[in-house]
Design a protein around this motif. Structure first.
Motif, PDB file in Angstrom:
ATOM      1  N   GLN A   5      -5.783 -34.510  42.478  1.00 46.46           N
ATOM      2  CA  GLN A   5      -5.438 -33.216  42.295  1.00 46.46           C
ATOM      3  C   GLN A   5      -4.715 -32.623  43.453  1.00 46.46           C
ATOM      4  OE1 GLN A   5     -10.032 -33.215  40.521  1.00 46.46           O
ATOM      5  NE2 GLN A   5      -9.490 -31.298  41.479  1.00 46.46           N
ATOM      6  N   VAL A  12     -12.930 -28.740  37.379  1.00 45.14           N
ATOM      7  CA  VAL A  12     -12.406 -29.316  35.998  1.00 45.14           C
ATOM      8  C   VAL A  12     -11.024 -28.897  36.124  1.00 45.14           C
ATOM      9  CG1 VAL A  12     -12.566 -28.887  33.421  1.00 45.14           C
ATOM     10  CG2 VAL A  12     -14.691 -28.709  35.040  1.00 45.14           C
ATOM     11  N   THR A  14      -7.118 -28.537  35.177  1.00 40.79           N
ATOM     12  CA  THR A  14      -5.969 -28.748  34.092  1.00 40.79           C
ATOM     13  C   THR A  14      -4.826 -29.444  34.676  1.00 40.79           C
ATOM     14  OG1 THR A  14      -4.815 -26.601  34.986  1.00 40.79           O
ATOM     15  CG2 THR A  14      -6.832 -26.254  33.525  1.00 40.79           C
ATOM     16  N   LEU A  52      -2.186 -33.906  29.267  1.00 38.25           N
ATOM     17  CA  LEU A  52      -3.590 -33.961  29.657  1.00 38.25           C
ATOM     18  C   LEU A  52      -4.204 -33.569  28.426  1.00 38.25           C
ATOM     19  CD1 LEU A  52      -5.996 -34.839  31.471  1.00 38.25           C
ATOM     20  CD2 LEU A  52      -5.479 -32.280  32.559  1.00 38.25           C
ATOM     21  N   ASP A  54      -8.018 -32.468  27.006  1.00 37.60           N
ATOM     22  CA  ASP A  54      -9.505 -32.522  27.481  1.00 37.60           C
ATOM     23  C   ASP A  54     -10.047 -32.415  26.215  1.00 37.60           C
ATOM     24  OD1 ASP A  54      -9.470 -32.518  30.251  1.00 37.60           O
ATOM     25  OD2 ASP A  54      -8.600 -30.782  30.163  1.00 37.60           O
ATOM     26  N   THR A  55     -11.319 -32.944  26.120  1.00 43.45           N
ATOM     27  CA  THR A  55     -12.326 -32.699  24.873  1.00 43.45           C
ATOM     28  C   THR A  55     -13.771 -32.516  25.721  1.00 43.45           C
ATOM     29  OG1 THR A  55     -12.862 -34.896  24.763  1.00 43.45           O
ATOM     30  CG2 THR A  55     -11.086 -34.323  23.592  1.00 43.45           C
ATOM     31  N   LEU A  58     -14.671 -36.176  27.540  1.00 43.46           N
ATOM     32  CA  LEU A  58     -13.814 -36.756  28.392  1.00 43.46           C
ATOM     33  C   LEU A  58     -12.248 -36.379  28.345  1.00 43.46           C
ATOM     34  CD1 LEU A  58     -11.849 -39.634  27.099  1.00 43.46           C
ATOM     35  CD2 LEU A  58     -13.987 -39.293  25.840  1.00 43.46           C
ATOM     36  N   SER A  59     -11.659 -36.569  29.319  1.00 49.81           N
ATOM     37  CA  SER A  59     -10.220 -36.266  29.440  1.00 49.81           C
ATOM     38  C   SER A  59      -9.315 -37.491  29.224  1.00 49.81           C
ATOM     39  CB  SER A  59      -9.849 -35.798  30.953  1.00 49.81           C
ATOM     40  OG  SER A  59     -10.598 -34.635  31.203  1.00 49.81           O
ATOM     41  N   ARG A  60      -8.374 -37.294  28.297  1.00 51.36           N
ATOM     42  CA  ARG A  60      -7.347 -38.399  27.953  1.00 51.36           C
ATOM     43  C   ARG A  60      -5.998 -37.927  28.546  1.00 51.36           C
ATOM     44  NH1 ARG A  60      -8.968 -41.154  22.518  1.00 51.36           N
ATOM     45  NH2 ARG A  60      -7.131 -42.193  23.230  1.00 51.36           N
TER      46      ARG A  60
END
Length: 86
Positions: A5, A12, A14, A52, A54-55, A58-60
């Motif tokens: 990051q 969280v 983005t 990216l 996001d759900t 999880l993040s995919r």
């Protein structure tokens, strides 16, 4: 995979909070130092973040390997195949 990051205080992140290029690593060792966690990793390959997603669970990511920086060992190749199947 590991993606750094830009600002660690964001809980969280983005896509805008992440660097475009990251490193696929294997964790070799972890240790609680009493004042934090120490982690030793082996870098296996570099990747470029394409998307990216996001759900709530999880993040995919969609990514592409940066070919000219690839580790050519059999272990690194096996790790790349595993990551590409995810």
């Amino acid at each position: 995979w590991r993606h750094r990051q830009r600002r660690a205080e964001i809980d969280v992140p983005t896509a805008d909070d992440l660097y475009e290029v990251g490193t696929i690593v294997r964790v070799l060792q972890t240790a609680d130092t009493g004042s934090g966690l120490s982690i030793v990793v082996l870098g296996l390959a570099r990747f470029r973040l394409l998307e990216l997603v996001d759900t709530p669970e999880l993040s995919r990511v969609r990514m592409e390997l940066v070919e000219d920086l690839l580790d050519q060992t059999a272990e690194a190749e096996a790790a790349r195949r595993t990551v590409q199947r995810l």
